[in-house]
Design an enzyme around this catalytic site. Structure first.
Site, mmCIF file in Angstrom:
data_model
loop_
_atom_site.group_PDB
_atom_site.id
_atom_site.type_symbol
_atom_site.label_atom_id
_atom_site.label_comp_id
_atom_site.label_asym_id
_atom_site.label_seq_id
_atom_site.Cartn_x
_atom_site.Cartn_y
_atom_site.Cartn_z
ATOM 1 N N SER A 220 40.108 -20.156 -42.415
ATOM 2 C CA SER A 220 40.571 -21.530 -42.246
ATOM 3 C C SER A 220 39.919 -22.134 -40.998
ATOM 4 O O SER A 220 38.701 -22.243 -40.942
ATOM 5 C CB SER A 220 42.102 -21.556 -42.184
ATOM 6 O OG SER A 220 42.597 -22.864 -42.336
ATOM 7 N N GLU A 341 44.379 -22.380 -53.005
ATOM 8 C CA GLU A 341 44.543 -22.751 -51.605
ATOM 9 C C GLU A 341 45.609 -23.836 -51.425
ATOM 10 O O GLU A 341 46.323 -23.880 -50.415
ATOM 11 C CB GLU A 341 43.219 -23.266 -51.033
ATOM 12 C CG GLU A 341 42.023 -22.336 -51.203
ATOM 13 C CD GLU A 341 41.782 -21.442 -50.002
ATOM 14 O OE1 GLU A 341 42.643 -21.398 -49.113
ATOM 15 O OE2 GLU A 341 40.719 -20.793 -49.978
ATOM 16 N N HIS A 436 46.392 -20.017 -49.774
ATOM 17 C CA HIS A 436 45.571 -20.099 -48.560
ATOM 18 C C HIS A 436 45.964 -18.981 -47.594
ATOM 19 O O HIS A 436 47.132 -18.847 -47.229
ATOM 20 C CB HIS A 436 45.792 -21.460 -47.906
ATOM 21 C CG HIS A 436 44.940 -21.736 -46.714
ATOM 22 N ND1 HIS A 436 43.572 -21.802 -46.773
ATOM 23 C CD2 HIS A 436 45.269 -21.995 -45.413
ATOM 24 C CE1 HIS A 436 43.092 -22.088 -45.571
ATOM 25 N NE2 HIS A 436 44.100 -22.200 -44.728
#
Length: 529
Positions: A220, A341, A436
């Protein structure tokens, strides 16, 4: 109770404190550029040494706030590297959110790293430096999910790093630029990461690591950071491989200064005014404010957008321009994203009917709305949620990772692409899927840090993924030479676009979501090589 005697365990959607055993004994004392440091040895693993809270830069306090990091002044007594360091200044995640967790101590004095090694001086083991995620506003290198013990057992030295977040790490302002030797401001969080990599270069051999085999990896915002570090000339030679998990900046970053609204400096001036600061003494006033006041204001909706900026020094040009020109660090890259995600990031805000998706698409992507519904068919209300999850996951993550792999064609080093589709056994597995950050526990082989009911297939996947990651860190190729019997991971090339899928099985594929990726190519107007 000090952080040393605690760990976090993930239960449902939150992390909770539980007791953990204390280390059995102190480990060997090592001489570093920060001074002598002393870690600890696990009770059942005398050959594995852990060092928590090694300072890699001077505390960015007082006059050092909003400046590039400075070296540590070594003391005469050894640093007891046995307690988790404070996290950098940040607000907690919203209570009840998917990533909500108890917030440990936060401080501006946060430029520390943690280190795990089963090696000793002269061993020259591969090194993996983890850059945590959290939107550049939250997170810590000390989260239990990032514990490096399991990877260190397998023959690498693991380092996790804290870096300045939010306004403390990314505030640009004309008066801050004016006092800089380079005439720039902001990007302090990036400079912290570079400074930490310099510390690794200068000291890692003492811990059994090879300074010429350093892999940076992150997820991320950590992958955003890896993306920027590969683009930045200031980080050249500090790492030899790069892993990006769900994050890239190929859609553009703010310029430090420009003739149009939206520059990083103009945004910084607006933020300073929110704090009641403007005029020639703004730099001193910004440094005199207490940290909690800055944090509270930056945490308000729309008050501060945390991003690196294109300043001509840390980033000479936009990230996409650097990669298209082949001016990024010429190192092997391993990049990828997860299928779902959007689920943990959007949660119950996901649209559940056809009209909701149509409204969002026509308002956000009017120029490609017709093409959108060809790529993501929404014939009925039942299709709506899946279409939105796929589109969000592709636009925000998968497209960047495919673009990163594709633009690696501009340099000589190879690229590998993955797609993670395995749904961990979360209590709401059917809703969240391969959410995610779901892959992190598998790449670190840290399933024991999450309170899920794992099956044998989960442990097999964690063993495989960590094996690929370690092989890549060792050789620049994720296929283990003479190692575990794992499916071959084909190299990514733009013409064949091969990738490896981590799902119920591990298998290779090609041209991942070709039509969907082509839509976002047109949307972002990025010229592929």
């Amino acid at each position: 109770m000090t952080p040393l005697f605690r760990r976090f365990a993930f239960a449902s959607t939150a992390l909770f404190l539980v007791a953990s055993a204390a280390p059995a004994q102190f480990g060997p004392v090592k001489l570093t550029t920060s001074g002598y440091v002393m870690g600890f040895v696990g009770e059942d693993e005398p050959d594995l040494h852990t060092y928590l809270g090694i300072p890699y830069a001077a505390p960015p306090l007082g006059d050092l706030r909003f400046r590039p990091p400075r070296p540590v002044t070594p003391g005469r007594t050894p640093i007891d590297a046995i307690v988790e360091p404070p996290s950098c200044m940040q607000a907690p995640y919203p209570e009840g959110g998917f990533y909500a967790q108890p917030l440990v101590e936060v401080s501006e004095d946060c430029l520390y790293l943690n280190l795990w090694t089963a090696g000793d001086e002269g061993d020259r083991l591969p090194v993996m430096v983890w850059i945590h995620g959290g939107a550049l506003t939250r997170g810590s290198g000390s989260l239990p999910l990032y514990d490096g013990t399991a990877l260190a057992r397998k023959g690498v030295v693991v380092v996790t790093v804290n870096y300045r977040l939010g306004a403390f790490g990314y505030l640009a302002h004309p008066v801050l630029s004016a006092e800089s030797d380079q005439g720039v401001s902001g990007n302090y969080g990036v400079l912290d990461q570079i400074f930490a990599l310099q510390w690794v270069r200068d000291n890692i051999a003492t811990f059994g690591g090879d300074p010429d085999r350093v892999t940076i990896f992150g997820e991320s915002a950590g992958a955003w950071s890896v993306n920027v570090l590969q683009a930045s000339p200031l980080a050249r030679g500090l790492f030899q491989r790069a892993i990006g998990q769900s994050g890239g900046f190929f859609d553009g970053l703010p310029e430090l200064r420009s003739s149009e609204d939206g520059s990083a400096e103009s945004a910084g001036e607006a933020f300073a005014k929110r704090l009641g600061i403007e005029g020639g003494d703004a730099a001193a006033s910004l440094r005199e404010l207490d940290a909690e006041t800055i944090l509270a204001e930056a945490s308000k909706q729309g008050a501060f957008s945390t991003r690196p900026n294109v300043d001509g020094w840390v980033l000479p040009k936009q990230v996409a321009e650097i990669y298209r020109a082949g001016e990024q660090a010429d190192v092997p890259v391993l990049v990828g994203s997860n299928r779902d995600e959007a689920t943990s990031l959007m949660g119950r805000m996901l649209p559940s009917n056809k009209s909701g998706v149509e409204f969002l698409v026509k308002s956000q992507f009017p120029d490609v709305a017709d093409e959108f519904f060809n790529a993501y068919p929404v014939a009925t209300d039942a299709d709506a949620r899946r279409a939105f999850i796929d589109a969000f996951s592709d636009r925000v993550f998968a497209w960047h990772m495919k673009t990163w792999a594709t633009l690696s064609e501009t340099v000589s080093s190879p690229a590998w692409l993955y797609f993670f589709t395995h749904a961990p056994p979360h209590p709401e597995r059917d809703f969240y899927g391969a959410y995610h950050a779901a892959e992190i526990a598998y790449a670190f082989d840290n399933l024991d840090k999450l309170d899920f009911d794992y099956a044998e297939e989960d442990h097999e996947l964690a063993e495989a993924m960590s094996g690929y990651w370690i092989a890549f860190a060792s050789t620049g190729d994720p296929n283990p030479p003479g190692g575990p019997d794992l499916p071959a991971w084909p190299e990514f090339r733009p013409d064949t676009a091969r990738h490896l899928e981590f799902g119920s099985t591990i298998e290779a594929g090609s041209h991942l979501h070709r039509d969907r990726m082509a839509l976002w190519d047109r949307f972002f107007e990025v010229t592929q090589p």
